[in-house]
Design a protein around this motif. Structure first.
Motif, PDB file in Angstrom:
ATOM      1  N   VAL A   5      14.483  94.484  30.585  1.00  0.00           N
ATOM      2  CA  VAL A   5      14.625  93.954  29.234  1.00  0.00           C
ATOM      3  C   VAL A   5      15.565  94.868  28.455  1.00  0.00           C
ATOM      4  O   VAL A   5      15.341  96.079  28.380  1.00  0.00           O
ATOM      5  N   LEU A   6      16.619  94.272  27.901  1.00  0.00           N
ATOM      6  CA  LEU A   6      17.604  95.008  27.117  1.00  0.00           C
ATOM      7  C   LEU A   6      17.477  94.590  25.662  1.00  0.00           C
ATOM      8  O   LEU A   6      17.411  93.390  25.356  1.00  0.00           O
ATOM      9  N   TYR A   7      17.455  95.581  24.762  1.00  0.00           N
ATOM     10  CA  TYR A   7      17.345  95.310  23.330  1.00  0.00           C
ATOM     11  C   TYR A   7      18.640  95.724  22.643  1.00  0.00           C
ATOM     12  O   TYR A   7      19.186  96.795  22.936  1.00  0.00           O
ATOM     13  N   PHE A   8      19.112  94.906  21.693  1.00  0.00           N
ATOM     14  CA  PHE A   8      20.360  95.190  20.998  1.00  0.00           C
ATOM     15  C   PHE A   8      20.191  95.124  19.485  1.00  0.00           C
ATOM     16  O   PHE A   8      19.325  94.406  18.980  1.00  0.00           O
ATOM     17  N   ALA A   9      21.058  95.852  18.772  1.00  0.00           N
ATOM     18  CA  ALA A   9      21.155  95.840  17.312  1.00  0.00           C
ATOM     19  C   ALA A   9      19.804  96.193  16.663  1.00  0.00           C
ATOM     20  O   ALA A   9      19.151  97.132  17.100  1.00  0.00           O
ATOM     21  N   TRP A  10      19.391  95.434  15.643  1.00  0.00           N
ATOM     22  CA  TRP A  10      18.159  95.799  14.941  1.00  0.00           C
ATOM     23  C   TRP A  10      16.924  95.637  15.823  1.00  0.00           C
ATOM     24  O   TRP A  10      15.895  96.263  15.572  1.00  0.00           O
ATOM     25  N   VAL A  11      17.000  94.815  16.857  1.00  0.00           N
ATOM     26  CA  VAL A  11      15.866  94.699  17.786  1.00  0.00           C
ATOM     27  C   VAL A  11      15.638  96.055  18.451  1.00  0.00           C
ATOM     28  O   VAL A  11      14.511  96.559  18.503  1.00  0.00           O
ATOM     29  N   ARG A  12      16.702  96.683  18.930  1.00  0.00           N
ATOM     30  CA  ARG A  12      16.622  98.012  19.560  1.00  0.00           C
ATOM     31  C   ARG A  12      16.085  99.037  18.572  1.00  0.00           C
ATOM     32  O   ARG A  12      15.224  99.852  18.907  1.00  0.00           O
ATOM     33  N   GLU A  13      16.593  98.999  17.348  1.00  0.00           N
ATOM     34  CA  GLU A  13      16.154  99.962  16.332  1.00  0.00           C
ATOM     35  C   GLU A  13      14.663  99.843  16.057  1.00  0.00           C
ATOM     36  O   GLU A  13      13.971 100.851  15.934  1.00  0.00           O
ATOM     37  N   ARG A  14      14.167  98.633  15.959  1.00  0.00           N
ATOM     38  CA  ARG A  14      12.745  98.438  15.632  1.00  0.00           C
ATOM     39  C   ARG A  14      11.812  98.689  16.809  1.00  0.00           C
ATOM     40  O   ARG A  14      10.690  99.141  16.615  1.00  0.00           O
ATOM     41  N   ILE A  15      12.263  98.406  18.019  1.00  0.00           N
ATOM     42  CA  ILE A  15      11.446  98.695  19.198  1.00  0.00           C
ATOM     43  C   ILE A  15      11.492 100.191  19.500  1.00  0.00           C
ATOM     44  O   ILE A  15      10.510 100.776  19.941  1.00  0.00           O
ATOM     45  N   GLY A  16      12.659 100.810  19.288  1.00  0.00           N
ATOM     46  CA  GLY A  16      12.781 102.252  19.472  1.00  0.00           C
ATOM     47  C   GLY A  16      13.312 102.690  20.823  1.00  0.00           C
ATOM     48  O   GLY A  16      13.403 103.883  21.089  1.00  0.00           O
ATOM     49  N   ILE A  17      13.653 101.740  21.679  1.00  0.00           N
ATOM     50  CA  ILE A  17      14.219 102.056  22.991  1.00  0.00           C
ATOM     51  C   ILE A  17      15.296 101.025  23.327  1.00  0.00           C
ATOM     52  O   ILE A  17      15.229  99.885  22.865  1.00  0.00           O
ATOM     53  N   PRO A  18      16.274 101.387  24.152  1.00  0.00           N
ATOM     54  CA  PRO A  18      17.335 100.438  24.480  1.00  0.00           C
ATOM     55  C   PRO A  18      16.963  99.434  25.572  1.00  0.00           C
ATOM     56  O   PRO A  18      17.489  98.329  25.598  1.00  0.00           O
ATOM     57  N   ASP A  19      16.052  99.822  26.461  1.00  0.00           N
ATOM     58  CA  ASP A  19      15.678  98.936  27.559  1.00  0.00           C
ATOM     59  C   ASP A  19      14.392  99.414  28.202  1.00  0.00           C
ATOM     60  O   ASP A  19      13.956 100.544  27.977  1.00  0.00           O
ATOM     61  N   GLU A  20      13.801  98.535  28.999  1.00  0.00           N
ATOM     62  CA  GLU A  20      12.589  98.878  29.748  1.00  0.00           C
ATOM     63  C   GLU A  20      12.359  97.827  30.816  1.00  0.00           C
ATOM     64  O   GLU A  20      12.962  96.759  30.789  1.00  0.00           O
ATOM     65  N   GLU A  21      11.526  98.130  31.770  1.00  0.00           N
ATOM     66  CA  GLU A  21      11.122  97.168  32.784  1.00  0.00           C
ATOM     67  C   GLU A  21       9.709  96.719  32.470  1.00  0.00           C
ATOM     68  O   GLU A  21       8.830  97.539  32.218  1.00  0.00           O
ATOM     69  N   ILE A  22       9.519  95.398  32.485  1.00  0.00           N
ATOM     70  CA  ILE A  22       8.231  94.827  32.106  1.00  0.00           C
ATOM     71  C   ILE A  22       7.789  93.839  33.179  1.00  0.00           C
ATOM     72  O   ILE A  22       8.559  92.974  33.600  1.00  0.00           O
ATOM     73  N   GLU A  23       6.557  93.954  33.578  1.00  0.00           N
ATOM     74  CA  GLU A  23       5.944  93.015  34.513  1.00  0.00           C
ATOM     75  C   GLU A  23       5.435  91.827  33.715  1.00  0.00           C
ATOM     76  O   GLU A  23       4.776  91.998  32.685  1.00  0.00           O
ATOM     77  N   THR A  24       5.750  90.613  34.169  1.00  0.00           N
ATOM     78  CA  THR A  24       5.346  89.418  33.430  1.00  0.00           C
ATOM     79  C   THR A  24       4.996  88.277  34.371  1.00  0.00           C
ATOM     80  O   THR A  24       5.477  88.233  35.503  1.00  0.00           O
ATOM     81  N   THR A  25       4.189  87.371  33.867  1.00  0.00           N
ATOM     82  CA  THR A  25       3.896  86.121  34.569  1.00  0.00           C
ATOM     83  C   THR A  25       4.418  84.936  33.762  1.00  0.00           C
ATOM     84  O   THR A  25       4.153  83.792  34.117  1.00  0.00           O
ATOM     85  N   ALA A  26       5.159  85.208  32.688  1.00  0.00           N
ATOM     86  CA  ALA A  26       5.666  84.155  31.813  1.00  0.00           C
ATOM     87  C   ALA A  26       6.619  83.226  32.566  1.00  0.00           C
ATOM     88  O   ALA A  26       7.461  83.676  33.338  1.00  0.00           O
ATOM     89  N   ALA A  27       6.495  81.948  32.291  1.00  0.00           N
ATOM     90  CA  ALA A  27       7.349  80.959  32.954  1.00  0.00           C
ATOM     91  C   ALA A  27       8.612  80.650  32.150  1.00  0.00           C
ATOM     92  O   ALA A  27       9.599  80.192  32.707  1.00  0.00           O
ATOM     93  N   THR A  28       8.560  80.895  30.833  1.00  0.00           N
ATOM     94  CA  THR A  28       9.703  80.583  29.973  1.00  0.00           C
ATOM     95  C   THR A  28      10.036  81.781  29.082  1.00  0.00           C
ATOM     96  O   THR A  28       9.221  82.700  28.924  1.00  0.00           O
ATOM     97  N   VAL A  29      11.212  81.727  28.499  1.00  0.00           N
ATOM     98  CA  VAL A  29      11.623  82.766  27.551  1.00  0.00           C
ATOM     99  C   VAL A  29      10.623  82.837  26.399  1.00  0.00           C
ATOM    100  O   VAL A  29      10.179  83.921  26.011  1.00  0.00           O
ATOM    101  N   ARG A  30      10.241  81.697  25.840  1.00  0.00           N
ATOM    102  CA  ARG A  30       9.295  81.662  24.712  1.00  0.00           C
ATOM    103  C   ARG A  30       7.977  82.345  25.079  1.00  0.00           C
ATOM    104  O   ARG A  30       7.432  83.136  24.315  1.00  0.00           O
ATOM    105  N   ALA A  31       7.460  82.051  26.262  1.00  0.00           N
ATOM    106  CA  ALA A  31       6.203  82.660  26.703  1.00  0.00           C
ATOM    107  C   ALA A  31       6.361  84.166  26.862  1.00  0.00           C
ATOM    108  O   ALA A  31       5.466  84.934  26.506  1.00  0.00           O
ATOM    109  N   PHE A  32       7.500  84.603  27.365  1.00  0.00           N
ATOM    110  CA  PHE A  32       7.742  86.036  27.523  1.00  0.00           C
ATOM    111  C   PHE A  32       7.801  86.730  26.168  1.00  0.00           C
ATOM    112  O   PHE A  32       7.192  87.780  25.976  1.00  0.00           O
TER     113      PHE A  32
END
Length: 83
Positions: A5-32
């Protein structure tokens, strides 16, 4: 599946990290994005309104109902403007 998962612009600023690896079972972007919103408060503030974000799956812009099957990377960023 594991997504990079890559975060850009204000999303990166608010999360506090540029990227991370996340385990998911989500089937769609919305669910993720919904899973992300439930992680902790800083994620909730960013992902509570997914319609305010843009997403690329494996470097292709997509909508919130796009499937994540076989995806390896998701980039999340605010809407783009230009001139």
């Amino acid at each position: 599946m594991t997504l990079r998962v890559l975060y850009f612009a204000w999303v990166r600023e608010r999360i506090g990290i540029p990227d991370e690896e996340i385990e998911t079972t989500a089937a769609t972007v919305r669910a993720f994005l919904g899973e992300l919103a439930e992680r902790e408060e800083r994620y909730h503030r960013v992902f509570a309104n997914p319609e305010a974000l843009r997403v690329a799956v494996d470097q292709r812009l997509c909508d919130l109902d796009s499937p994540l099957a076989d995806a390896s990377e998701i980039a999340i960023f605010p809407p783009m403007t230009g001139g």
